[in-house]
Motif scaffolding. Sequence first.
Motif, mmCIF file in Angstrom:
data_model
loop_
_atom_site.group_PDB
_atom_site.id
_atom_site.type_symbol
_atom_site.label_atom_id
_atom_site.label_comp_id
_atom_site.label_asym_id
_atom_site.label_seq_id
_atom_site.Cartn_x
_atom_site.Cartn_y
_atom_site.Cartn_z
ATOM 1 N N THR A 114 18.151 7.392 -41.560
ATOM 2 C CA THR A 114 18.473 7.735 -42.916
ATOM 3 C C THR A 114 17.775 7.073 -44.207
ATOM 4 O O THR A 114 17.600 7.614 -45.053
ATOM 5 C CB THR A 114 20.237 7.125 -43.213
ATOM 6 N N GLY A 115 17.053 5.819 -43.620
ATOM 7 C CA GLY A 115 16.181 5.290 -44.813
ATOM 8 C C GLY A 115 15.148 6.020 -45.213
ATOM 9 O O GLY A 115 14.787 5.923 -46.351
ATOM 10 N N LEU A 116 14.416 6.678 -43.912
ATOM 11 C CA LEU A 116 13.162 7.480 -44.095
ATOM 12 C C LEU A 116 13.577 8.779 -44.889
ATOM 13 O O LEU A 116 12.944 8.975 -45.810
ATOM 14 C CB LEU A 116 12.772 7.749 -42.847
ATOM 15 N N LEU A 117 14.879 9.318 -44.658
ATOM 16 C CA LEU A 117 15.287 10.374 -45.150
ATOM 17 C C LEU A 117 15.516 10.282 -46.810
ATOM 18 O O LEU A 117 15.108 10.975 -47.486
ATOM 19 C CB LEU A 117 16.523 10.948 -44.556
ATOM 20 N N GLN A 118 16.048 9.030 -47.052
ATOM 21 C CA GLN A 118 16.288 8.733 -48.550
ATOM 22 C C GLN A 118 15.106 8.721 -49.018
ATOM 23 O O GLN A 118 14.960 9.100 -50.354
ATOM 24 C CB GLN A 118 17.164 7.317 -48.652
ATOM 25 N N SER A 119 13.826 8.098 -48.544
ATOM 26 C CA SER A 119 12.751 8.142 -49.395
ATOM 27 C C SER A 119 12.024 9.431 -49.726
ATOM 28 O O SER A 119 11.106 9.225 -50.468
ATOM 29 C CB SER A 119 11.755 7.039 -48.563
ATOM 30 N N LEU A 120 12.435 10.069 -48.976
ATOM 31 C CA LEU A 120 11.669 11.510 -49.075
ATOM 32 C C LEU A 120 12.475 12.553 -49.957
ATOM 33 O O LEU A 120 11.960 13.551 -50.078
ATOM 34 C CB LEU A 120 11.502 12.021 -47.535
ATOM 35 N N LEU A 121 13.517 12.126 -50.464
ATOM 36 C CA LEU A 121 14.325 13.184 -51.117
ATOM 37 C C LEU A 121 14.290 13.025 -52.674
ATOM 38 O O LEU A 121 14.559 11.921 -53.156
ATOM 39 C CB LEU A 121 15.886 13.056 -50.873
ATOM 40 N N VAL A 122 13.526 13.994 -53.402
ATOM 41 C CA VAL A 122 13.010 13.718 -54.798
ATOM 42 C C VAL A 122 13.356 14.925 -55.523
ATOM 43 O O VAL A 122 13.130 16.154 -55.080
ATOM 44 C CB VAL A 122 11.351 13.296 -54.772
ATOM 45 N N PRO A 124 19.784 10.092 -54.716
ATOM 46 C CA PRO A 124 20.601 8.938 -53.858
ATOM 47 C C PRO A 124 21.316 9.735 -52.695
ATOM 48 O O PRO A 124 22.121 10.859 -52.872
ATOM 49 C CB PRO A 124 21.410 8.261 -54.930
ATOM 50 N N LEU A 125 21.415 9.158 -51.550
ATOM 51 C CA LEU A 125 22.091 9.534 -50.419
ATOM 52 C C LEU A 125 23.483 8.475 -50.569
ATOM 53 O O LEU A 125 23.218 7.266 -50.450
ATOM 54 C CB LEU A 125 21.435 9.287 -49.046
ATOM 55 N N ILE A 126 24.689 8.842 -50.617
ATOM 56 C CA ILE A 126 25.788 7.993 -50.581
ATOM 57 C C ILE A 126 26.650 8.251 -49.524
ATOM 58 O O ILE A 126 27.114 9.298 -49.073
ATOM 59 C CB ILE A 126 26.676 8.346 -51.906
ATOM 60 N N LYS A 127 27.097 7.013 -48.818
ATOM 61 C CA LYS A 127 27.710 7.114 -47.606
ATOM 62 C C LYS A 127 29.036 6.275 -47.887
ATOM 63 O O LYS A 127 28.848 5.607 -48.980
ATOM 64 C CB LYS A 127 27.111 6.484 -46.460
ATOM 65 N N ARG A 128 30.357 6.659 -47.186
ATOM 66 C CA ARG A 128 31.281 5.504 -47.777
ATOM 67 C C ARG A 128 31.216 4.292 -47.262
ATOM 68 O O ARG A 128 30.552 4.032 -46.166
ATOM 69 C CB ARG A 128 32.598 6.194 -46.539
ATOM 70 N N PRO A 129 31.394 3.366 -48.018
ATOM 71 C CA PRO A 129 31.180 1.891 -48.044
ATOM 72 C C PRO A 129 32.096 1.244 -47.216
ATOM 73 O O PRO A 129 32.997 1.848 -47.019
ATOM 74 C CB PRO A 129 31.183 1.313 -49.445
ATOM 75 N N ALA A 130 31.799 0.035 -46.463
ATOM 76 C CA ALA A 130 32.614 -0.790 -45.734
ATOM 77 C C ALA A 130 33.827 -1.170 -46.710
ATOM 78 O O ALA A 130 33.849 -1.215 -47.987
ATOM 79 C CB ALA A 130 31.941 -1.867 -45.344
ATOM 80 N N ARG A 131 34.900 -1.466 -46.150
ATOM 81 C CA ARG A 131 36.214 -1.820 -46.772
ATOM 82 C C ARG A 131 35.900 -2.906 -47.619
ATOM 83 O O ARG A 131 35.393 -3.952 -47.392
ATOM 84 C CB ARG A 131 37.329 -2.105 -45.760
#
Length: 573
Positions: A473-481, A488-495
């Motif tokens: 996911t880190g590599l994927l985030q760096s390639l989305l422009v 930004p890629l947003i995931k549900r955060p921890a509680r």
Amino acid sequence: MERESSSDEEDDRENLISQNDTVKPPHRSTFEIGDFRTRLSNSTRRLDKRYLYLFAVFLPLFILILYFTIDMKNLFQTHIPILKNPQTNNPLIVNRMRESELRALYLLKQQQSELLKLWNYSTLVSESYLTAVNNNSSVNLSVFNNNANHGAPALLLEDLKSGFFSQISLNKKIQEVLLSVHENGDFLGLNENSTDPSVAGWTRCRKVDQRLSERRTVEWKPNLNKYLLAICVSGQMSNHLICLEKHMFFAALLNRILVIPSAKVDYEFKRVLDIEHINKCLGRKVVVTFEEFAESKRKHLHINKFLCYFSLPQPCFLDDERLKKIKGLGFSLGKIQTVWKEDVKKPKQRTVQDVLAKFSLDDDVIAIGDVFFADVEREWVMQPGGPIAHSCKTLIEPSRLIMLTAQRFIQTFMGKDFIALHFRRHGFLKFCNAKKPSCFYPVPQAAYCINRVIERANTPVIYLSTDAAESETGLLQSLLVLNGKTVPLIKRPARNYAEKWDALLYRHGLEGDSQVEAMLDKTICALSSVFIGSSGSTFTEDILRLRKDWGSASFCDEYLCQGELPYIIAEDE
């Protein structure tokens, strides 16, 4: 000297005159010019002094008045002639004209580039489509068949319409730039919006009209005390939800009440589904929980007929362990029978008449086993809203608590327009490579495909539902422009107790439940503007079902890298 002596004599003469005598003014001859010049000269001297005094006093005052009343800077400044709009009184300066022309030229260059890209794209897709047709290649045709809404010609047409729409909009923008310095263009009617009404408001990623009024439906009116026991064993929660939906269709055809499986042998459906919602949509009791069923039977549980839809690899797709769990609920079973030869790996297409002929019985309680792989009236079952007549958007949907939590998450983190991405990775490499073609894509290729959708949808953020490792996911985030900016890629955060968007879940004891979190992910994805799914995943298929039923499906929805082969495929073990 003569003037001085004459003046003295006159003075002496005046002094000799008595005060009582009347003095007559001396008679002057008109020819006494010298005396007149003398008097005039004296008067002039006296006047010159007065004027000098006045001039000395008023000159500073005059300078002060000029200083405070006249803008000396503008007095000596050269002005360029300015035209003004008589209505708005806005100046039109030559420099603004030059700027507008340069801006218009830039936009025209951009328009030329976009039209060239559009031409190349249409040519490439057309050639690919013709090659696929000539070669009868299922691989190349997958781009047309995988999309739930459209085939390739329709997709190509939508992309072409999108390109033309963007160029029409760009052309309008160029007109506005050129007309911005000619505000009297209204006189010529140049500022009127001449866009065709059929184009106005059109967007590439608009919602799909599901034509719900054309649905083909069956009435679900169960007979009293006639039950169908739902049994689902294949795969995880998404598979079980699809199995449950098909069981509902069978129950409607057979006029039976559907019994939801017990949490002792299946998932605890009441934690993720609103079961009573189904009854409300039908206006009658059509589904009951296992606990309600057991209570109505006073715990004398017996399956009168166990007729298996599938015969292979084992009857009813049930192993010994699953049968023990069913018996552990207190059920007594009749003989397990198969009604036809049917393999889960190669299911045959069946009709309503086939089902009625084999499963129409008068017994109170029957079971037919797992029907996840059953292929009965596929188009009827897969249509938006499902095959059963009801008054809601869909029958099987997330519980109210999960729905509200998803809405609160979207309001907190996502906003109105966002793309949702289901990026299935865990265990997917081997699964996909066993399929032809493979559906597992390298991260850079996946990023390239996602960027295309980002550009098409023009959305600022992506919700990521994934089981991928952080390295991927880190590599994927760096390639989305998009336009030089990272999307930004947003995931549900921890509680986090400082955040309140998920408060409803922990208040009702649903926090940390993996199935609740999975359903929450599905709900967020189903509410997105555009959805990118993973081909071959039932998690994705259930999201697509919800999007169709809720009316949120978009023309831009697609599977990841739809119609493309992975750049590289690993060899088998």
